[in-house]
Scaffold this motif. Structure first.
Motif, PDB file in Angstrom:
ATOM      1  N   PHE A  58       0.834  -1.195   0.000  1.00 48.13           N
ATOM      2  CA  PHE A  58       0.000   0.000   0.000  1.00 48.13           C
ATOM      3  C   PHE A  58       0.874   1.253   0.000  1.00 48.13           C
ATOM      4  N   SER A  59       0.429   2.260  -0.738  1.00 48.52           N
ATOM      5  CA  SER A  59       1.127   3.544  -0.763  1.00 48.52           C
ATOM      6  C   SER A  59       0.905   4.260   0.574  1.00 48.52           C
ATOM      7  N   TYR A  87      -7.183  -1.633  -5.193  1.00 42.84           N
ATOM      8  CA  TYR A  87      -5.755  -1.943  -5.180  1.00 42.84           C
ATOM      9  C   TYR A  87      -5.487  -3.274  -5.876  1.00 42.84           C
ATOM     10  N   ILE A  88      -6.353  -4.247  -5.681  1.00 45.84           N
ATOM     11  CA  ILE A  88      -6.204  -5.541  -6.354  1.00 45.84           C
ATOM     12  C   ILE A  88      -6.242  -5.357  -7.865  1.00 45.84           C
ATOM     13  N   LEU A  89      -7.157  -4.529  -8.361  1.00 47.34           N
ATOM     14  CA  LEU A  89      -7.227  -4.265  -9.801  1.00 47.34           C
ATOM     15  C   LEU A  89      -5.932  -3.643 -10.309  1.00 47.34           C
ATOM     16  N   GLU A  90      -5.380  -2.723  -9.546  1.00 50.54           N
ATOM     17  CA  GLU A  90      -4.105  -2.109  -9.924  1.00 50.54           C
ATOM     18  C   GLU A  90      -2.985  -3.139  -9.926  1.00 50.54           C
ATOM     19  N   LEU A  91      -2.983  -4.019  -8.925  1.00 49.78           N
ATOM     20  CA  LEU A  91      -1.964  -5.068  -8.868  1.00 49.78           C
ATOM     21  C   LEU A  91      -2.085  -6.008 -10.059  1.00 49.78           C
ATOM     22  N   ASP A  92      -3.315  -6.375 -10.409  1.00 45.80           N
ATOM     23  CA  ASP A  92      -3.524  -7.234 -11.573  1.00 45.80           C
ATOM     24  C   ASP A  92      -2.974  -6.576 -12.833  1.00 45.80           C
ATOM     25  N   SER A  93      -3.199  -5.279 -12.982  1.00 43.41           N
ATOM     26  CA  SER A  93      -2.680  -4.547 -14.138  1.00 43.41           C
ATOM     27  C   SER A  93      -1.154  -4.525 -14.115  1.00 43.41           C
ATOM     28  N   ASP A  94      -0.579  -4.277 -12.943  1.00 41.46           N
ATOM     29  CA  ASP A  94       0.885  -4.268 -12.812  1.00 41.46           C
ATOM     30  C   ASP A  94       1.470  -5.638 -13.132  1.00 41.46           C
ATOM     31  N   ILE A  95       0.818  -6.685 -12.665  1.00 39.67           N
ATOM     32  CA  ILE A  95       1.299  -8.048 -12.922  1.00 39.67           C
ATOM     33  C   ILE A  95       1.265  -8.341 -14.420  1.00 39.67           C
TER      34      ILE A  95
END
Length: 134
Positions: A58-59, A87-95
Motif C-alpha cells: 500500500f502507498s 488496489y487488487i485491480l491495480e496489482l492485476d494490471s501491474d502483474i
C-alpha cells in the motif's frame, strides 16, 4: 518506551518511525524532559499496522486512508473492502504489465547468440523507437 524499544517491538526501524511521524502517519508523540520521543503500546500497534500495510504494497496515501478507517469505529467495512479491491485491480494490471515485459525480454534473450560477436539483437531492439498504437 524510547524509539529503540518501539522499533524492536514493531519491527520498524527508528529512521522509518521518525519518517512516519514526519509525514503524519504516526501522531507526534510526547517527549521526555531531555527531548527523547516516548512511545506507548498504541503507537507500537500503529507502527505494526503501517509495517503490515507496507508489506502488502500500500502507498503512504492509502495507508493514511486505512489508518483513518481503522481508527474510526463508525467505519463501514464496505469502504475498506472497496479500497482493497481497487488496489487488487491495480496489482492485476501491474502483474500483466510485468509479465509482458518479462516475455519480451525472454524473446530478446532467445534471439541473442550470447557469443563473441558484437551483434546483439537486445541492444538493437533497445535502440528502436517504441511502436505507436493508433
Amino acid at each position: 518506551m524510547n524509539i529503540g524499544a518501539a522499533a524492536k517491538q514493531s519491527g520498524v526501524s527508528a529512521k522509518m518511525i521518525r519518517y512516519y511521524e514526519q509525514v503524519g502517519l504516526l501522531e507526534p508523540v510526547s517527549r521526555s524532559a531531555s527531548g527523547y520521543r516516548l512511545y506507548g503500546a498504541s503507537d507500537v500497534q500503529t507502527l505494526i499496522f503501517i509495517r503490515r500495510a507496507r508489506e502488502l504494497g500500500f502507498s503512504l496515501e492509502r495507508i493514511q486512508t486505512l489508518l483513518d478507517l481503522w481508527r474510526n469505529r463508525q467505519r463501514r467495512s464496505e469502504d475498506v473492502k472497496a479500497l482493497a479491491e481497487r488496489y487488487i485491480l491495480e496489482l492485476d494490471s501491474d502483474i500483466a504489465r510485468l509479465v509482458s515485459i518479462r516475455n519480451e525480454l525472454e524473446r530478446l534473450a532467445q534471439c541473442c547468440g550470447g557469443n563473441d560477436s558484437p551483434d546483439c539483437p537486445i541492444l538493437e531492439d533497445l535502440a528502436q523507437p517504441p511502436e505507436r498504437i493508433s
